[in-house]
Design an enzyme around this catalytic site. Structure first.
Site, short mmCIF file in Angstrom:
data_model
loop_
_atom_site.label_atom_id
_atom_site.label_comp_id
_atom_site.label_asym_id
_atom_site.label_seq_id
_atom_site.Cartn_x
_atom_site.Cartn_y
_atom_site.Cartn_z
N LYS A 149 -73.48 -15.37 24.47
CA LYS A 149 -74.08 -16.07 25.61
C LYS A 149 -74.47 -15.07 26.71
O LYS A 149 -75.59 -15.11 27.22
CB LYS A 149 -73.07 -17.08 26.17
CG LYS A 149 -73.43 -17.64 27.52
CD LYS A 149 -72.42 -18.64 28.01
CE LYS A 149 -71.28 -18.06 28.81
NZ LYS A 149 -71.63 -17.58 30.15
N ASN A 150 -73.54 -14.18 27.06
CA ASN A 150 -73.79 -13.29 28.18
C ASN A 150 -74.81 -12.20 27.88
O ASN A 150 -75.27 -11.51 28.79
CB ASN A 150 -72.48 -12.66 28.67
CG ASN A 150 -71.61 -13.67 29.41
OD1 ASN A 150 -72.04 -14.79 29.67
ND2 ASN A 150 -70.40 -13.26 29.77
N CYS A 154 -67.76 -19.95 43.10
CA CYS A 154 -67.47 -20.73 41.90
C CYS A 154 -65.96 -20.76 41.73
O CYS A 154 -65.23 -20.14 42.49
CB CYS A 154 -68.20 -20.18 40.68
SG CYS A 154 -67.46 -18.77 39.94
N ARG A 192 -67.69 -14.44 44.28
CA ARG A 192 -68.81 -13.96 43.47
C ARG A 192 -70.11 -13.78 44.26
O ARG A 192 -71.10 -14.48 44.04
CB ARG A 192 -69.05 -14.88 42.27
CG ARG A 192 -67.87 -14.94 41.34
CD ARG A 192 -68.15 -15.69 40.08
NE ARG A 192 -68.80 -14.87 39.06
CZ ARG A 192 -68.99 -15.29 37.81
NH1 ARG A 192 -68.62 -16.49 37.46
NH2 ARG A 192 -69.56 -14.51 36.93
N ASP A 239 -62.77 -12.07 30.88
CA ASP A 239 -63.11 -13.30 30.16
C ASP A 239 -62.15 -13.59 29.00
O ASP A 239 -62.28 -14.61 28.34
CB ASP A 239 -64.55 -13.22 29.62
CG ASP A 239 -65.58 -13.37 30.74
OD1 ASP A 239 -65.20 -13.67 31.88
OD2 ASP A 239 -66.79 -13.17 30.46
N ARG A 243 -70.49 -24.98 27.53
CA ARG A 243 -71.33 -23.92 28.11
C ARG A 243 -71.26 -22.65 27.27
O ARG A 243 -72.21 -21.86 27.27
CB ARG A 243 -70.84 -23.59 29.53
CG ARG A 243 -71.10 -24.69 30.54
CD ARG A 243 -70.78 -24.20 31.93
NE ARG A 243 -71.30 -22.85 32.09
CZ ARG A 243 -70.69 -21.88 32.76
NH1 ARG A 243 -69.57 -22.11 33.40
NH2 ARG A 243 -71.22 -20.69 32.85
C1 UD1 Z 1 -70.47 -11.23 34.24
C2 UD1 Z 1 -70.23 -12.23 33.13
C3 UD1 Z 1 -68.87 -12.90 33.31
C4 UD1 Z 1 -67.77 -11.86 33.43
C5 UD1 Z 1 -68.11 -10.82 34.50
C6 UD1 Z 1 -67.11 -9.66 34.55
C7 UD1 Z 1 -72.47 -12.96 32.57
C8 UD1 Z 1 -73.47 -14.06 32.57
N1 UD1 Z 1 -71.30 -13.21 33.17
O1 UD1 Z 1 -70.49 -11.96 35.46
O2 UD1 Z 1 -68.64 -13.75 32.19
O3 UD1 Z 1 -66.55 -12.49 33.77
O4 UD1 Z 1 -69.41 -10.27 34.25
O5 UD1 Z 1 -67.03 -9.05 33.31
O6 UD1 Z 1 -72.69 -11.91 32.01
N2 UD1 Z 1 -69.45 -8.90 42.96
C9 UD1 Z 1 -69.67 -8.84 44.32
N3 UD1 Z 1 -70.95 -8.69 44.77
C10 UD1 Z 1 -72.02 -8.60 43.92
C11 UD1 Z 1 -71.79 -8.68 42.54
C12 UD1 Z 1 -70.48 -8.83 42.08
O7 UD1 Z 1 -68.73 -8.91 45.11
O8 UD1 Z 1 -73.16 -8.46 44.39
C13 UD1 Z 1 -68.06 -9.02 42.47
C14 UD1 Z 1 -67.77 -10.34 41.76
O9 UD1 Z 1 -67.42 -11.37 42.67
C15 UD1 Z 1 -66.62 -9.94 40.86
C16 UD1 Z 1 -66.95 -8.50 40.47
O10 UD1 Z 1 -67.86 -8.03 41.48
O11 UD1 Z 1 -65.42 -9.95 41.59
C17 UD1 Z 1 -67.61 -8.33 39.11
O12 UD1 Z 1 -68.71 -9.21 39.04
P1 UD1 Z 1 -69.92 -8.99 38.03
O13 UD1 Z 1 -69.63 -7.88 37.10
O14 UD1 Z 1 -71.17 -8.91 38.83
O15 UD1 Z 1 -69.88 -10.36 37.22
P2 UD1 Z 1 -71.09 -11.28 36.78
O16 UD1 Z 1 -72.26 -10.46 36.42
O17 UD1 Z 1 -71.25 -12.38 37.78
#
Ligand code: UD1
Length: 433
Positions: free
Chosen positions: A22-23, A130, A135, A319, A411
């Site tokens: 999915k990701n 969320c 996030r 995850d 999902r």
């Molecule tokens: C992706 C995955 C999710 C997984 C996560 C971490 C997808 C669709 N989802 O989520 O399943 O749990 O990686 O492996 O691929 N953060 C900030 N600011 C930002 C961006 C991120 O503070 O601009 C923080 C987030 O809140 C979190 C951390 O950084 O605490 C890591 O987030 P990120 O790697 O960006 O996760 P996602 O891409 O949302």
């Protein structure tokens, strides 16, 4: 609302075929916005999140065709089992990703980078918080600003413009972000000149996206390292790239085998996608053996507790944290699970306690004291991975378990009851739970 009902305590034996990730699939679908020519994606899983992304892309003008996958028709897609999706964004008819869709699925935010790079404008709703944490998306926005985008946030929407196009830049992410790295890879592919992304995420899904962009004519190097180099090109063309196997689905069913003290061969997946999990699984006493097209997981004997700390790839994935906690609830001895990625990812703890699990949370760590037996209970799903940890606990527990609010599961897990049922699990979906 549907529920999953399980009669637990049955060791699972058999084969499970793993679907496309999915990701990985979600950013690959968004990459179709970068070109007017078709992008073909074999091994596409059938999941609610994929349908949500399809809806969003259709609203932006993308045509989506799907066909069943003819197994073995293309050697490069070996092991692929899902559908083939072809996305054609011949003409982008809207640059707006509305709140209603982004709120339902944060990955909708992936359209920001490609829309901005191709159209010079994108209006994308802010995802909001969320269940598992705040996030934010400020790292995505700061990095796009470094490429020359003008970003305004008004009325809950990000309005990004770059009328003269984006320009390459040297960007160091302050913290590893998977989505941020993906948005920037797509944007930089069409920017003028060179972009360097430092402290980039190294998750296999990033490699899949880079491979896809390269098939479309992008110039990217450094895959698998924390530094990605992109030389922008004026336009991308048609491409084909298979979605990699889902490592979290792989790990989840590996734990289904271990937690029921069963023996399951996971097919159509890759050992290297999940080495961080397999190595700790071995430390618990579970047998983990790579096979020709996947991994065998067998656990006839008792397991010992092993500590884990969630980390960016190649560390233990966040995850898989909830599923690991379910497993540790049945191991001999205590284990400590530390969550470093998301600040609020222990919502499954009160639900796991309903099975009799002994778990105490201290800040970012949870201490789990394994029990000889869990007992079935009615429980409530709160997010995707938390829900599946309750299914796993239910498979191990004696008696009946009902997991309510299973739309979270849909999902990210394709035909979950069917796959587990084929290995002997007594599991069914009931409506109105
Ligand atoms: C992706 C995955 C999710 C997984 C996560 C971490 C997808 C669709 N989802 O989520 O399943 O749990 O990686 O492996 O691929 N953060 C900030 N600011 C930002 C961006 C991120 O503070 O601009 C923080 C987030 O809140 C979190 C951390 O950084 O605490 C890591 O987030 P990120 O790697 O960006 O996760 P996602 O891409 O949302």
């Amino acid at each position: 609302m549907d529920a999953i009902r399980i009669q637990g305590g049955v060791p699972l034996h058999g084969d499970i075929v793993i679907g496309g990730a999915k990701n990985a699939a979600l950013p690959l679908m968004a990459a179709s916005l970068l070109t007017a020519e078709p992008l073909t994606l074999p091994n596409m899983p059938e999941l609610a999140d994929i349908a949500t992304m399809s809806n969003l892309l259709r609203q932006l003008g993308v045509r989506i065709d799907q066909s069943a996958f003819a197994f073995g028709s293309d050697a490069s897609d070996a092991g692929a089992t899902g559908r083939v999706m072809t996305l054609t964004a011949e003409k982008i008819t809207s640059v707006t990703a509305p709140y209603d869709l982004v709120r339902r699925m944060r990955a909708s935010f992936f359209v920001l980078g490609p829309l901005l790079a191709r159209q010079g404008e994108a209006i994308v709703s802010l995802p909001g918080g969320c269940a598992i944490g705040a996030r934010g998306v400020e790292m995505h926005l700061k990095a796009l600003e470094a490429l020359g985008a003008k970003i305004e946030v008004t009325g809950g929407y990000v309005h990004a413009t770059a009328p003269k196009g984006l320009t390459g830049a040297h960007i160091t992410f302050p913290k590893v972000t998977v989505g941020g790295t993906e948005n920037l890879l797509m944007a930089a592919a069409l920017a003028k000149g060179d972009t360097v992304l430092e402290n980039a995420a190294r998750e296999p899904e990033i490699g899949n996206l880079a491979e896809c962009l390269i098939a479309m004519g992008a110039k990217i190097s450094g895959m698998g390292s924390g530094t990605l180099r992109i030389t922008g090109v004026p336009r991308l063309h048609a491409g084909r790239c298979a979605v990699i196997p889902d490592r979290i689905e792989t790990g989840t069913y590996a734990i289904a085998s271990a937690i029921t003290r069963g023996r399951i061969t996971l097919r159509g997946t890759r050992f290297d996608l999940l080495e961080g999990v397999f190595s700790v699984l071995r430390q618990t006493g579970v047998t983990v053996e790579p096979t020709e097209d996947g991994v065998l997981i067998a656990a006839e004997n008792g397991l010992v507790g092993v500590d884990v700390v969630t980390e960016p790839f190649p560390g233990f994935p966040t995850d898989m944290q909830a599923q690991w906690m379910a497993l540790m609830s049945t191991a001999n001895g205590a284990s400590m699970i530390t969550e470093t990625i998301f600040e609020n990812r222990f919502m499954h703890v009160p639900e796991l306690r309903r099975f009799g699990a002994d778990v105490n949370v201290h800040g970012a760590s949870a201490i789990v004291r394994g029990k000889k037996k869990l007992t079935g209970a009615p429980v409530m799903a709160t997010d995707l991975r938390a829900s599946v940890s309750l299914v796993l606990a239910g498979l191990a527990a004696e008696g009946e378990t009902t997991v309510n609010r299973v739309y979270h599961l849909d999902r990210g897990y394709e035909r979950l009851e069917e796959k587990l049922g084929a290995c002997g699990a007594i599991i069914e979906r009931v409506s109105g739970g």
